[in-house]
Design a protein around this motif. Sequence first.
Motif, PDB file in Angstrom:
ATOM      1  N   THR A  58      71.822  38.089 -65.341  1.00  0.00           N
ATOM      2  CA  THR A  58      72.277  37.577 -66.633  1.00  0.00           C
ATOM      3  C   THR A  58      71.620  38.338 -67.774  1.00  0.00           C
ATOM      4  O   THR A  58      70.407  38.532 -67.778  1.00  0.00           O
TER       5      THR A  58
ATOM      6  N   ARG B 185      79.927  32.773 -64.418  1.00  0.00           N
ATOM      7  CA  ARG B 185      80.945  33.817 -64.325  1.00  0.00           C
ATOM      8  C   ARG B 185      82.148  33.332 -63.525  1.00  0.00           C
ATOM      9  O   ARG B 185      83.296  33.646 -63.848  1.00  0.00           O
TER      10      ARG B 185
ATOM     11  N   SER C  61      76.605  40.361 -70.338  1.00  0.00           N
ATOM     12  CA  SER C  61      77.300  39.559 -69.323  1.00  0.00           C
ATOM     13  C   SER C  61      77.589  38.151 -69.840  1.00  0.00           C
ATOM     14  O   SER C  61      78.643  37.572 -69.551  1.00  0.00           O
TER      15      SER C  61
ATOM     16  N   THR D  26      81.217  36.192 -70.577  1.00  0.00           N
ATOM     17  CA  THR D  26      81.553  34.854 -70.090  1.00  0.00           C
ATOM     18  C   THR D  26      82.027  33.951 -71.219  1.00  0.00           C
ATOM     19  O   THR D  26      83.062  33.278 -71.109  1.00  0.00           O
TER      20      THR D  26
ATOM     21  N   GLN E 150      85.320  44.236 -59.761  1.00  0.00           N
ATOM     22  CA  GLN E 150      85.064  44.128 -61.195  1.00  0.00           C
ATOM     23  C   GLN E 150      85.312  45.448 -61.920  1.00  0.00           C
ATOM     24  O   GLN E 150      85.999  45.496 -62.929  1.00  0.00           O
TER      25      GLN E 150
ATOM     26  N   TYR F  88      83.055  34.483 -58.332  1.00  0.00           N
ATOM     27  CA  TYR F  88      83.607  35.189 -59.498  1.00  0.00           C
ATOM     28  C   TYR F  88      84.469  36.373 -59.056  1.00  0.00           C
ATOM     29  O   TYR F  88      85.608  36.554 -59.516  1.00  0.00           O
TER      30      TYR F  88
END
Length: 338
Positions: A265, A215, A269, A273, A90, A136
């Motif tokens: 979450t 995600r 974030s 999404t 990420q 994800y």
Amino acid sequence: MADWLSQFNYSPIKPLFDSVNDAIIYFAKRDLLEEKIESIKYIWDLPEVQKIIKKQLDDGSWPSKAKKDITSGVKYPLIETWKQLRFLIQQYEMDNTHPAIQKAAEFIFSCQTDEGDIRGILANQYAPYYAGAIIYLLIKAGYEDDPRIEKGFEWLLKMRQDDGGWVIGSPGMIGLSNLTRSEMNDLTSNKDRRTARAFDKSKPFSAAGTGMVLRAFAVHPTYRKSGEALNAARLLKSKFFKKDNCTSYQHPDNWLRFQYPFWWTNLVSTLDTLSLMGFSKDDVDVKNGLNWLIDHQESDGLWKISYSKIHKTPDNKRTLKSRLWITLAICRIFKRFF
């Protein structure tokens, strides 16, 4: 650039470029200013990235510092591997063209059951929120067409509650309300406990759990457009700044504690999404979230790690790096929406 940047009271561009952080500057040039930059392999060769890779074991996992317990069914190397891949995939955007990511992915897939889930974080129990967060990363690394990913999505869809969202913890344990805390802990840690299937799908979704699962849907070119994903996203955004249905994360301030790369979450974030799933900046919930970020930007152009009363984090030299990454994530979100 003017449209999204003009939304802010202070420019975040200068502090990002003043950071003397090679990765931050690279991604700010590429994603925010749309400048031509060198290959992503420049990032992969940075010392902080190589430091993580050097600790990888031959089986593709990363070693865990957890004390060994012969009774434990928790796969601590799986947890540690997920933690490290959050940074490699990420944050530093490594993918499966690199041998380290290939090896790590195969280790994770070795933890996939015949049912389709990635199991071991809660011992033998289901953990859709972690499975979603792991899938994800695998999709971002280039595995979106892998049949094992498809199997994972099929399992995630089976694990939904009746309302279309997901829960924190194991959905197979929800019906075991008569258990003590120690018995629940034993179920999620003891290798000799069978997978619980006491489902109660009438229980409401958890925003904390649903956000982590979504995600995976948001970065998949097909599943992000599915009715199931869009319905779950509507549920999720309806809970902005409100209590969660899950007791562990019930306090509304959990929306206001940020991490990058993403873990739990939170507002940032979730907006990330929603921006990937095609929601509009004019959506009422999205607009409320974006306006909150605009109103809470600091005068130095950055955002704090936490605005939560229950998760206080001081702003100092030690947290500056995290603030920079969070700010970069917020800028990317605004650029998508505007």
